[in-house]
Design an enzyme around this catalytic site. Structure first.
Site, PDB file in Angstrom:
ATOM      1  N   GLU A  43       4.118   3.105  -6.971  1.00 29.47           N
ATOM      2  CA  GLU A  43       2.965   2.247  -7.045  1.00 29.47           C
ATOM      3  C   GLU A  43       2.584   1.960  -5.314  1.00 29.47           C
ATOM      4  O   GLU A  43       3.424   1.848  -4.663  1.00 29.47           O
ATOM      5  CB  GLU A  43       3.300   1.029  -7.665  1.00 29.47           C
ATOM      6  CG  GLU A  43       1.980   0.280  -7.642  1.00 29.47           C
ATOM      7  CD  GLU A  43       2.037  -1.036  -8.288  1.00 29.47           C
ATOM      8  OE1 GLU A  43       0.939  -1.738  -8.474  1.00 29.47           O
ATOM      9  OE2 GLU A  43       3.249  -1.710  -8.593  1.00 29.47           O
ATOM     10  N   GLU A  68       4.212  -1.200  -0.051  1.00 26.23           N
ATOM     11  CA  GLU A  68       3.407  -2.360   0.159  1.00 26.23           C
ATOM     12  C   GLU A  68       3.115  -2.382   1.709  1.00 26.23           C
ATOM     13  O   GLU A  68       4.122  -2.423   2.410  1.00 26.23           O
ATOM     14  CB  GLU A  68       4.045  -3.584  -0.503  1.00 26.23           C
ATOM     15  CG  GLU A  68       3.411  -4.960  -0.112  1.00 26.23           C
ATOM     16  CD  GLU A  68       1.757  -4.889  -0.200  1.00 26.23           C
ATOM     17  OE1 GLU A  68       1.220  -4.564  -1.364  1.00 26.23           O
ATOM     18  OE2 GLU A  68       0.890  -5.247   0.677  1.00 26.23           O
ATOM     19  N   ASP A 117      -7.269  -2.745  -2.950  1.00 26.44           N
ATOM     20  CA  ASP A 117      -8.382  -3.239  -2.000  1.00 26.44           C
ATOM     21  C   ASP A 117      -9.705  -2.556  -2.229  1.00 26.44           C
ATOM     22  O   ASP A 117      -9.848  -1.503  -2.061  1.00 26.44           O
ATOM     23  CB  ASP A 117      -7.904  -3.381  -0.648  1.00 26.44           C
ATOM     24  CG  ASP A 117      -6.619  -4.288  -0.456  1.00 26.44           C
ATOM     25  OD1 ASP A 117      -6.100  -4.783  -1.568  1.00 26.44           O
ATOM     26  OD2 ASP A 117      -6.059  -4.402   0.667  1.00 26.44           O
ATOM     27  N   LYS A 121     -17.535  -2.387   1.984  1.00 30.25           N
ATOM     28  CA  LYS A 121     -18.687  -1.843   3.097  1.00 30.25           C
ATOM     29  C   LYS A 121     -18.479  -0.335   2.896  1.00 30.25           C
ATOM     30  O   LYS A 121     -17.443   0.450   2.871  1.00 30.25           O
ATOM     31  CB  LYS A 121     -18.299  -2.300   4.167  1.00 30.25           C
ATOM     32  CG  LYS A 121     -18.694  -3.726   4.382  1.00 30.25           C
ATOM     33  CD  LYS A 121     -18.444  -4.196   6.058  1.00 30.25           C
ATOM     34  CE  LYS A 121     -18.926  -5.402   6.050  1.00 30.25           C
ATOM     35  NZ  LYS A 121     -17.871  -6.304   7.109  1.00 30.25           N
ATOM     36  N   GLU A 192       0.514  -8.552 -11.678  1.00 30.40           N
ATOM     37  CA  GLU A 192       0.227  -9.982 -11.484  1.00 30.40           C
ATOM     38  C   GLU A 192      -1.484 -10.166 -11.397  1.00 30.40           C
ATOM     39  O   GLU A 192      -1.878 -11.134 -12.048  1.00 30.40           O
ATOM     40  CB  GLU A 192       0.871 -10.396 -10.065  1.00 30.40           C
ATOM     41  CG  GLU A 192       2.262 -10.805 -10.269  1.00 30.40           C
ATOM     42  CD  GLU A 192       3.337 -10.294  -9.300  1.00 30.40           C
ATOM     43  OE1 GLU A 192       2.790  -8.830  -8.852  1.00 30.40           O
ATOM     44  OE2 GLU A 192       4.372 -10.590  -9.325  1.00 30.40           O
ATOM     45  N   TYR A 193      -1.870  -9.131 -10.628  1.00 27.36           N
ATOM     46  CA  TYR A 193      -3.612  -9.451 -10.612  1.00 27.36           C
ATOM     47  C   TYR A 193      -4.130  -9.359 -12.096  1.00 27.36           C
ATOM     48  O   TYR A 193      -4.820  -9.973 -12.377  1.00 27.36           O
ATOM     49  CB  TYR A 193      -4.025  -8.444  -9.796  1.00 27.36           C
ATOM     50  CG  TYR A 193      -3.999  -8.868  -8.272  1.00 27.36           C
ATOM     51  CD1 TYR A 193      -2.909  -9.284  -7.597  1.00 27.36           C
ATOM     52  CD2 TYR A 193      -5.413  -8.792  -7.566  1.00 27.36           C
ATOM     53  CE1 TYR A 193      -2.997  -9.864  -6.484  1.00 27.36           C
ATOM     54  CE2 TYR A 193      -5.300  -9.299  -6.207  1.00 27.36           C
ATOM     55  CZ  TYR A 193      -4.126  -9.748  -5.493  1.00 27.36           C
ATOM     56  OH  TYR A 193      -4.131 -10.074  -4.061  1.00 27.36           O
ATOM     57  N   GLU A 194      -3.460  -8.305 -12.777  1.00 31.59           N
ATOM     58  CA  GLU A 194      -4.214  -8.312 -14.177  1.00 31.59           C
ATOM     59  C   GLU A 194      -4.096  -9.266 -15.041  1.00 31.59           C
ATOM     60  O   GLU A 194      -5.199  -9.867 -15.563  1.00 31.59           O
ATOM     61  CB  GLU A 194      -3.436  -7.052 -14.719  1.00 31.59           C
ATOM     62  CG  GLU A 194      -4.040  -6.641 -16.094  1.00 31.59           C
ATOM     63  CD  GLU A 194      -3.255  -5.366 -16.569  1.00 31.59           C
ATOM     64  OE1 GLU A 194      -2.613  -4.624 -15.855  1.00 31.59           O
ATOM     65  OE2 GLU A 194      -3.659  -4.682 -17.579  1.00 31.59           O
TER      66      GLU A 194
HETATM   67  N1  SAH Z   1      -0.592  -4.197  -7.295  1.00 28.15           N
HETATM   68  C1  SAH Z   1      -0.715  -5.687  -7.270  1.00 28.15           C
HETATM   69  C2  SAH Z   1      -1.103  -6.249  -5.961  1.00 28.15           C
HETATM   70  C3  SAH Z   1      -2.653  -5.940  -5.851  1.00 28.15           C
HETATM   71  S1  SAH Z   1      -3.514  -6.416  -4.433  1.00 28.15           S
HETATM   72  C4  SAH Z   1      -1.186  -6.330  -8.758  1.00 28.15           C
HETATM   73  O1  SAH Z   1      -1.933  -5.605  -9.455  1.00 28.15           O
HETATM   74  O2  SAH Z   1      -0.590  -7.577  -9.004  1.00 28.15           O
HETATM   75  C5  SAH Z   1      -3.455  -5.015  -3.657  1.00 28.15           C
HETATM   76  C6  SAH Z   1      -2.193  -4.817  -2.684  1.00 28.15           C
HETATM   77  O3  SAH Z   1      -2.283  -3.612  -2.240  1.00 28.15           O
HETATM   78  C7  SAH Z   1      -2.035  -5.952  -1.531  1.00 28.15           C
HETATM   79  O4  SAH Z   1      -0.789  -6.473  -1.574  1.00 28.15           O
HETATM   80  C8  SAH Z   1      -2.290  -5.080  -0.392  1.00 28.15           C
HETATM   81  O5  SAH Z   1      -1.424  -5.591   0.853  1.00 28.15           O
HETATM   82  C9  SAH Z   1      -1.557  -3.713  -0.692  1.00 28.15           C
HETATM   83  N2  SAH Z   1      -2.667  -2.452  -0.069  1.00 28.15           N
HETATM   84  C10 SAH Z   1      -3.687  -2.429   0.089  1.00 28.15           C
HETATM   85  N3  SAH Z   1      -3.988  -1.415   0.656  1.00 28.15           N
HETATM   86  C11 SAH Z   1      -2.711  -0.676   1.173  1.00 28.15           C
HETATM   87  C12 SAH Z   1      -2.440   0.283   2.027  1.00 28.15           C
HETATM   88  N4  SAH Z   1      -3.450   1.327   2.664  1.00 28.15           N
HETATM   89  N5  SAH Z   1      -1.136   0.791   2.136  1.00 28.15           N
HETATM   90  C13 SAH Z   1      -0.138  -0.252   1.496  1.00 28.15           C
HETATM   91  N6  SAH Z   1      -0.388  -1.151   0.908  1.00 28.15           N
HETATM   92  C14 SAH Z   1      -1.899  -1.487   0.402  1.00 28.15           C
END
Ligand code: SAH
Length: 213
Positions: A43, A68, A117, A121, A192-194
């Protein structure tokens, strides 16, 4: 009175045997890390890691690696894993851009992207984890039948991703704009976000994509 040693997140990460530090040295050697040849699912952007921890508990014959970039959230996943000590779960603190320096061709069977994320933009489009630039990197590490499974509440990012798949020479396997009111919800593990977005009544989009070979 004894002073408790409150460790900062960097120290916890440095001390944890579940965080792989010299990750580029493991390229092509992940079997040795796990001590078996089971398939590897990753993931990217796992946050606090609830999804991957649940997956690793439910599927002991699949190996999982959570990636992460931020220590402050990764530390939550580590704390949980230090309690559970699951043999099939490791973490890497890294920026996903150099993912193909960490895994060899065919080393990864599945890539989960959960609530990535949005980078709204236009000039940041290349940073989106479902951009064709990232899909090209995934091609370098996935097995031939490897999958990318992407969930988001962000409709703009989802529509962008649906467009990028054919542009990168990939193929859509399935998709839904409302996972929790579709047949695909069976067996879905919430992140968690879901859980937060579902609680707010927001629809969750999900797609599965594979390389066109
Ligand atoms: N997957 C989790 C968190 C979602 S938030 C959930 O669904 O609950 C998105 C996470 O991805 C954040 O913690 C951010 O730091 C990480 N992230 C975003 N872009 C990234 C990248 N290029 N490399 C590593 N981590 C990244």
């Amino acid at each position: 009175m004894r002073l408790r040693n409150v460790k900062g997140s960097r120290e916890v990460i440095a001390a944890s045997r579940y965080v792989i530090k010299n990750e580029t040295e493991k390229k092509g050697r992940w079997k040795e890390v796990f001590g078996n040849g089971n398939r590897i699912h990753i993931e990217i952007g796992m946050g606090k890691g609830a999804f991957l921890t649940t997956m690793a508990q439910a599927n002991p014959y699949t190996n999982y690696i959570g990636i992460e970039k931020y220590s402050s959230v990764l530390i939550r996943a580590i704390e949980k894993q230090e309690e559970l000590e699951l043999p099939n779960l490791y973490f890497i603190r890294m920026e996903a851009e150099y993912i193909d320096e960490v895994f060899a061709p065919g080393e990864v069977g599945r890539i989960y992207l959960n609530f990535s994320d949005p980078w709204p933009k236009d000039r940041h489009a290349k940073r989106r984890l479902t951009s064709k630039e990232f899909l090209n990197r995934y091609t370098k590490i996935l097995t031939e039948d490897g999958l990318v499974i992407f969930k988001t509440d962000n409709r703009e990012l989802f529509d962008f991703s649906l467009e990028q798949i054919p542009e990168a020479g990939w193929e859509l396997v399935d998709y839904t704009y409302d996972l929790h009111n579709s047949a695909y919800v069976k067996g879905n593990i919430m992140t968690e976000y879901e859980a937060k977005f579902v609680g707010e009544g927001k629809p969750i989009c999900r797609l599965t994509a594979k390389q066109n070979r």
